[in-house]
Design an enzyme around this catalytic site. Structure first.
Site, PDB file in Angstrom:
ATOM      1  N   LYS A  56       0.835  -1.201   0.000  1.00  0.00           N
ATOM      2  CA  LYS A  56       0.000   0.000   0.000  1.00  0.00           C
ATOM      3  C   LYS A  56       0.877   1.261   0.000  1.00  0.00           C
ATOM      4  O   LYS A  56       2.103   1.179   0.218  1.00  0.00           O
ATOM      5  CB  LYS A  56      -0.901  -0.025   1.238  1.00  0.00           C
ATOM      6  CG  LYS A  56      -1.957  -1.142   1.248  1.00  0.00           C
ATOM      7  CD  LYS A  56      -2.756  -1.046   2.556  1.00  0.00           C
ATOM      8  CE  LYS A  56      -3.835  -2.093   2.697  1.00  0.00           C
ATOM      9  NZ  LYS A  56      -4.525  -1.987   4.011  1.00  0.00           N
ATOM     10  N   TYR A  66     -12.085  -3.376  -3.076  1.00  0.00           N
ATOM     11  CA  TYR A  66     -12.760  -3.530  -1.781  1.00  0.00           C
ATOM     12  C   TYR A  66     -14.271  -3.558  -2.029  1.00  0.00           C
ATOM     13  O   TYR A  66     -14.929  -2.533  -2.023  1.00  0.00           O
ATOM     14  CB  TYR A  66     -12.392  -2.390  -0.829  1.00  0.00           C
ATOM     15  CG  TYR A  66     -10.979  -2.485  -0.292  1.00  0.00           C
ATOM     16  CD1 TYR A  66     -10.616  -3.472   0.621  1.00  0.00           C
ATOM     17  CD2 TYR A  66     -10.004  -1.576  -0.697  1.00  0.00           C
ATOM     18  CE1 TYR A  66      -9.318  -3.560   1.108  1.00  0.00           C
ATOM     19  CE2 TYR A  66      -8.698  -1.659  -0.203  1.00  0.00           C
ATOM     20  CZ  TYR A  66      -8.368  -2.653   0.702  1.00  0.00           C
ATOM     21  OH  TYR A  66      -7.094  -2.747   1.191  1.00  0.00           O
ATOM     22  N   ARG A  84      -1.257 -14.671   4.570  1.00  0.00           N
ATOM     23  CA  ARG A  84      -2.014 -14.003   5.646  1.00  0.00           C
ATOM     24  C   ARG A  84      -1.277 -14.158   6.979  1.00  0.00           C
ATOM     25  O   ARG A  84      -1.219 -13.236   7.773  1.00  0.00           O
ATOM     26  CB  ARG A  84      -3.414 -14.600   5.769  1.00  0.00           C
ATOM     27  CG  ARG A  84      -4.350 -14.227   4.658  1.00  0.00           C
ATOM     28  CD  ARG A  84      -4.682 -12.762   4.594  1.00  0.00           C
ATOM     29  NE  ARG A  84      -5.492 -12.299   5.692  1.00  0.00           N
ATOM     30  CZ  ARG A  84      -6.215 -11.179   5.665  1.00  0.00           C
ATOM     31  NH1 ARG A  84      -6.212 -10.400   4.587  1.00  0.00           N
ATOM     32  NH2 ARG A  84      -6.917 -10.802   6.698  1.00  0.00           N
ATOM     33  N   THR A 118      -4.839  -7.406  11.152  1.00  0.00           N
ATOM     34  CA  THR A 118      -5.207  -6.143  10.484  1.00  0.00           C
ATOM     35  C   THR A 118      -4.667  -4.924  11.247  1.00  0.00           C
ATOM     36  O   THR A 118      -4.220  -3.956  10.644  1.00  0.00           O
ATOM     37  CB  THR A 118      -6.755  -6.052  10.389  1.00  0.00           C
ATOM     38  OG1 THR A 118      -7.224  -7.174   9.635  1.00  0.00           O
ATOM     39  CG2 THR A 118      -7.199  -4.764   9.725  1.00  0.00           C
ATOM     40  N   ARG A 143       3.233  -6.770   9.415  1.00  0.00           N
ATOM     41  CA  ARG A 143       2.600  -5.646  10.108  1.00  0.00           C
ATOM     42  C   ARG A 143       3.147  -5.490  11.536  1.00  0.00           C
ATOM     43  O   ARG A 143       3.301  -4.379  12.024  1.00  0.00           O
ATOM     44  CB  ARG A 143       1.087  -5.854  10.122  1.00  0.00           C
ATOM     45  CG  ARG A 143       0.454  -5.646   8.739  1.00  0.00           C
ATOM     46  CD  ARG A 143      -0.979  -6.150   8.695  1.00  0.00           C
ATOM     47  NE  ARG A 143      -1.669  -5.796   7.460  1.00  0.00           N
ATOM     48  CZ  ARG A 143      -2.845  -6.300   7.113  1.00  0.00           C
ATOM     49  NH1 ARG A 143      -3.462  -7.183   7.890  1.00  0.00           N
ATOM     50  NH2 ARG A 143      -3.428  -5.915   5.978  1.00  0.00           N
ATOM     51  N   ASN A 169      -1.373  -0.189   7.459  1.00  0.00           N
ATOM     52  CA  ASN A 169      -0.792  -1.496   7.804  1.00  0.00           C
ATOM     53  C   ASN A 169       0.013  -2.102   6.654  1.00  0.00           C
ATOM     54  O   ASN A 169       0.190  -3.308   6.562  1.00  0.00           O
ATOM     55  CB  ASN A 169      -1.883  -2.448   8.311  1.00  0.00           C
ATOM     56  CG  ASN A 169      -3.034  -2.591   7.323  1.00  0.00           C
ATOM     57  OD1 ASN A 169      -2.909  -2.193   6.161  1.00  0.00           O
ATOM     58  ND2 ASN A 169      -4.132  -3.163   7.765  1.00  0.00           N
ATOM     59  N   HIS A 180      -1.849  -5.238   1.609  1.00  0.00           N
ATOM     60  CA  HIS A 180      -3.097  -5.976   1.473  1.00  0.00           C
ATOM     61  C   HIS A 180      -2.717  -7.380   1.036  1.00  0.00           C
ATOM     62  O   HIS A 180      -1.826  -7.555   0.209  1.00  0.00           O
ATOM     63  CB  HIS A 180      -4.001  -5.352   0.397  1.00  0.00           C
ATOM     64  CG  HIS A 180      -5.084  -6.309  -0.015  1.00  0.00           C
ATOM     65  ND1 HIS A 180      -6.246  -6.443   0.700  1.00  0.00           N
ATOM     66  CD2 HIS A 180      -5.128  -7.233  -1.009  1.00  0.00           C
ATOM     67  CE1 HIS A 180      -6.977  -7.401   0.152  1.00  0.00           C
ATOM     68  NE2 HIS A 180      -6.329  -7.896  -0.902  1.00  0.00           N
ATOM     69  N   GLU A 213      -9.492 -10.767  -6.974  1.00  0.00           N
ATOM     70  CA  GLU A 213      -8.569  -9.627  -6.885  1.00  0.00           C
ATOM     71  C   GLU A 213      -7.480  -9.678  -7.965  1.00  0.00           C
ATOM     72  O   GLU A 213      -7.090  -8.640  -8.505  1.00  0.00           O
ATOM     73  CB  GLU A 213      -7.929  -9.605  -5.504  1.00  0.00           C
ATOM     74  CG  GLU A 213      -8.925  -9.275  -4.405  1.00  0.00           C
ATOM     75  CD  GLU A 213      -8.351  -9.394  -3.003  1.00  0.00           C
ATOM     76  OE1 GLU A 213      -9.068  -9.047  -2.051  1.00  0.00           O
ATOM     77  OE2 GLU A 213      -7.199  -9.857  -2.850  1.00  0.00           O
TER      78      GLU A 213
HETATM   79  P1  IDP Z   1      -7.204  -6.971   6.075  1.00  0.00           P
HETATM   80  O1  IDP Z   1      -6.419  -5.958   5.270  1.00  0.00           O
HETATM   81  O2  IDP Z   1      -6.412  -7.460   7.256  1.00  0.00           O
HETATM   82  O3  IDP Z   1      -7.748  -8.091   5.234  1.00  0.00           O
HETATM   83  P2  IDP Z   1      -9.931  -5.923   6.179  1.00  0.00           P
HETATM   84  O4  IDP Z   1     -10.867  -6.230   7.300  1.00  0.00           O
HETATM   85  O5  IDP Z   1     -10.181  -6.586   4.874  1.00  0.00           O
HETATM   86  O6  IDP Z   1      -8.440  -6.198   6.717  1.00  0.00           O
HETATM   87  O7  IDP Z   1      -9.930  -4.339   5.989  1.00  0.00           O
HETATM   88  C1  IDP Z   1      -9.302  -3.757   4.873  1.00  0.00           C
HETATM   89  C2  IDP Z   1      -8.448  -2.585   5.330  1.00  0.00           C
HETATM   90  O8  IDP Z   1      -9.299  -1.565   5.865  1.00  0.00           O
HETATM   91  C3  IDP Z   1      -7.462  -2.881   6.461  1.00  0.00           C
HETATM   92  O9  IDP Z   1      -6.255  -3.445   6.015  1.00  0.00           O
HETATM   93  C4  IDP Z   1      -7.270  -1.501   7.072  1.00  0.00           C
HETATM   94  O10 IDP Z   1      -6.348  -0.727   6.323  1.00  0.00           O
HETATM   95  C5  IDP Z   1      -8.658  -0.893   6.919  1.00  0.00           C
HETATM   96  N1  IDP Z   1      -9.516  -1.081   8.112  1.00  0.00           N
HETATM   97  C6  IDP Z   1     -10.231  -2.186   8.416  1.00  0.00           C
HETATM   98  N2  IDP Z   1     -10.935  -2.007   9.558  1.00  0.00           N
HETATM   99  C7  IDP Z   1     -10.664  -0.747   9.972  1.00  0.00           C
HETATM  100  C8  IDP Z   1     -11.102   0.032  11.113  1.00  0.00           C
HETATM  101  O11 IDP Z   1     -11.894  -0.403  11.956  1.00  0.00           O
HETATM  102  N3  IDP Z   1     -10.608   1.296  11.218  1.00  0.00           N
HETATM  103  C9  IDP Z   1      -9.739   1.824  10.297  1.00  0.00           C
HETATM  104  N4  IDP Z   1      -9.317   1.120   9.214  1.00  0.00           N
HETATM  105  C10 IDP Z   1      -9.751  -0.145   9.062  1.00  0.00           C
HETATM  106 MG    MG Z   2      -9.297  -8.112   3.781  1.00  0.00          MG
END
Ligand code: IDP
Ligand code: MG
Length: 196
Positions: free
Chosen positions: A10, A50, A115, A121, A132, A152, A155, A166
């Protein structure tokens, strides 16, 4: 099962100069790089990436709520759809702000392996040893206070179905390389270490 997974470095990973560190980790674990490019995402690319399903909105909401509650704090949001929509909007703006590195990595159970290597996350909860956990420290609390997505670094596809979808967003079929890598033999060929 040999799988393919999509990884995006990212904007924060690119800006912090962590491209080689992140790629190096996937190389060292023995995965095969089958596609790579730097791309400045369009609004549309991120919109497609997304997908705003109820499942995804509930997922981000539930994960964040669980973290707040685990430290004894009340989660200040009640509507998972409104929460999910605002996260998605933030992600679209974040990802189109600067170039990202898009890659496809292939290998035995590549999706779950990646993962595991990427970690939680929320970087503040991600264990040491993960990308991360080692290279970032952002949190739900800080990112929500600042009304922005968690930074973070990467992705990674969440499951095989998500990976297929994707990969199709970021790469055409001709950009996905099929080639023999020495690791294919050393890691997966049952005859490789037999005496001749
Ligand atoms: P992932 O990247 O670990 O798969 P997802 O739940 O798919 O996590 O969420 C996508 C992205 O959205 C996360 O990597 C993060 O950057 C952002 N994100 C997810 N949940 C939150 C939140 O509660 N607050 C702020 N950003 C969030
Ligand atoms: Mg995700």
């Amino acid at each position: 099962m040999i799988e393919k997974s999509l990884v995006l470095i990212k904007p924060d990973g690119v800006q912090r100069g962590l491209i080689s560190e992140i790629i190096g980790r996937f190389e060292r674990v023995g995965l095969k790089l089958v596609a790579i490019k730097m791309v400045h995402p369009t609004h549309d690319d991120v919109e497609k990436h997304y997908t705003l399903t109820d499942e995804w909105m509930l997922g981000v909401y539930t994960k964040a709520k669980a973290k707040y509650e685990s430290v004894g704090e009340k989660f200040p949001f009640t509507d998972h759809q409104a929460y999910g929509k605002s996260i998605k909007e933030g992600l679209v703006n974040f990802l189109k702000s600067s170039p990202v590195v898009a890659m496809v990595w292939e290998g035995e159970t590549a999706v779950s392996l990646i993962r595991k290597m990427v970690g939680n996350t929320e970087p503040a909860s991600a264990t040491p040893g993960t990308i991360r956990g080692d290279l970032s420290h952002d949190s739900y609390a800080l990112s929500n206070t600042q009304n922005r997505p968690i930074r973070n670094l990467v992705h990674a596809s969440g499951n095989v179905k998500e990976a297929e979808h994707e990969i199709g967003i970021w790469f055409t079929d001709t950009e996905l390389y099929k080639y023999e890598h020495v690791n294919d033999r050393v890691q997966y060929d049952p005859d490789w270490f037999l005496s001749k």
